[in-house]
Enzyme design. Sequence first.
Site, short mmCIF file in Angstrom:
data_model
loop_
_atom_site.label_atom_id
_atom_site.label_comp_id
_atom_site.label_asym_id
_atom_site.label_seq_id
_atom_site.Cartn_x
_atom_site.Cartn_y
_atom_site.Cartn_z
N TYR A 67 -48.00 -32.46 -31.85
CA TYR A 67 -47.34 -31.66 -30.02
C TYR A 67 -47.81 -30.84 -30.22
CZ TYR A 67 -43.16 -29.29 -28.31
OH TYR A 67 -43.15 -28.61 -27.26
N HIS A 100 -42.59 -25.08 -15.42
CA HIS A 100 -42.19 -23.84 -15.99
C HIS A 100 -41.60 -22.62 -15.73
CE1 HIS A 100 -42.52 -26.46 -19.14
NE2 HIS A 100 -41.81 -26.02 -20.04
#
Length: 513
Positions: free
Chosen positions: A58, A88
Site C-alpha cells: 500500500y 488532492h
Amino acid sequence: MGKEIIIDGHSLTMEDIFLVANAKTTDVKVSLSPIAKESILKSREYVHKIVEKGEPVYGINTGFGALATKHIAKKDLSQLQVNLIRSHCTGVGKPFSREVTRAIMLLRANCLTSGYSGVSIEAIELLIDFLNHDITPVVPEKGSVGASGDLAPLSHIALALIGEGEVVVDGKAQKSDFAIHQIGKKPVILGPKDGLALINGTAVMAALGALAIYKSERLVKLADIAAACTLEGVRGTASAYDYKIHSLKPHPGQLASAINLNKLLEESGILHSHPDCGKVQDPYSLRCVPQVHGACRQTLAHSKEVLGIELNAVTDNPLIFVNEDEVISGGNFHGEAIAMAMDYLAIGLAELCNISERRVEKMMNPTFSDLPAFLTPNSGLNSGLMIAHVTAAALTSENKYLCHPASVDSVPTSTDKEDHVSMGVTAGRKLHEVLDNLTKCLSIEFLCNTQAIDLLRPLKSSPAIEALIAHVRKTVPMIEDDRIFYKDMNNIEALINNNELLSVVEKVIGELN
C-alpha cells in the site's frame, strides 16, 4: 547568519517552530542532520527494493484509500504520485498565514527525516530550501478533516514542490517552478511513495497547535498581570491571594497564578493605602483569579504535553521499518489527540477572556470602583471607555460558540473507509480565533486598568506595575477627553504581541510562572 536549527525527527521544539515560522531569511537556517540523511537514504533504498520485487504494498504500488486494492504497474508509479497530489489539491478559503505555512513545512520536513517514510531526500531538501529562501506556498485553510492526515492543505505544499503550485516570495504571488529556478534548484520529480509521504500526516494541525501554545504561554502570564493591575485600579484586597489559602487546594496552575499575583503586588502603595475601606471580599473576577487562571493554565499544560509528543512523531502511512524488513499500515495520521487538546485549550483561553471582561466591567461601574464612570474625568460630555467594554463583551460572546469542540464531530469519507475523523484543523483554526480574541480583550483591560491607576494619583502601585504603566504611556497617553480608542487598543495589542509588556514586568521582578 542567525541560529541554525538542525532537524533530525527527534528534537524539534515549540520554540524552534516559532522561530522558523516568524524568521526572516537571515535569522534562522534549517538544515538536515547527517544521521537523518543516512536514515532517509536507507529507507528510500528499501522502497526501491519493494518496487523491483513487484509485490503490492500500500502507498508504493497500489491505489490510495478506498482504491488500495488496485495494483499499479511499475511504469506508472511516478504518474501515480503526481496524480495523487493534483487530485488532492482541493483546499478552499483564504490561505494560511506565512507564519502558519512555514510551521507546517518545518513539521512535515522533520517528520520525514525520521527514516520511516521512504521519501526521496530531494523532496525534503527542497522543502527546507523553501524555508531558507522564504518561499511560501499558497495553502487554503479549509479542506482537511484531520484523518489520513491533512491531505488537502499538505497537497498544496507538495504541488509547489513539483513546480505546479503557487507561492509567495517577497509578498508577491508567483508560479512555484519560477521561484524554484530562481534559487538554482529544480522541481521535485516524484517517485514511489513520495507524494503520499508528503501529504499523509498531522503537520497542519500540529503547526496550529504548537504556535498557539507558544503564544498562550505568554498570555497566561499577561492575564495574571492584567488582573493585578485591575485589582490595584479598583483598590481591591489581595488577601484572597494568600498562599496559605492556595496550599489547601494545590492545583499546579492555581499555585503558579497565586505566586505571580503576590510577586506583582509587592511593595504596592495603593494596596496599603486603604486598610480600613470596608471591602472584606471582592467579586469573584478579582477574588478567584488564582482558581480561574489556574484552571486555564491546566488546559495549557495538558495541550503542551500532547503537542510536545506530536512534534517529533512519525505520522504518515504506511511506515517502513528497514531493520525489521517490514512495511506496516497503521493510523498515526489520525489527529484525535491534537484536536481534543486544542479544543480543551480554546476553552481555557476563552475563560481568561471571560473573566477579563468581568474585571473591565468592574472598572466601568462607579458604584463599585469609586472611580469616574467609564474612567473618564468628565463623563457625560465624554463617553470614556464605555464602548471599549462593549467590544470586550462582543469578543467574549464570540468565543462561546468558537469553543464548541470540533473533535466531537466526524463525517465519514472515502466510501466509509475513513469512517472516523478528528476535525483537527478546524479545532486549530478556531483555537487561533479564540487566541486572537483573548489578546484583544487583554489589550482592552490594560487600556482600562492603566487609566484607573492613573486616576488614583499620587498613589503608586508596585514597581512592576508602575514599570508596565510607564511603558504603555510611551504610546498610549492617559485619557483626558474622548479620542479614537481603537488606536490605543491596537498599540497595546502590539506591545502584547511583541512581548514588550511581559518583558518590562519580568525585568523588575524576574520570570513569572
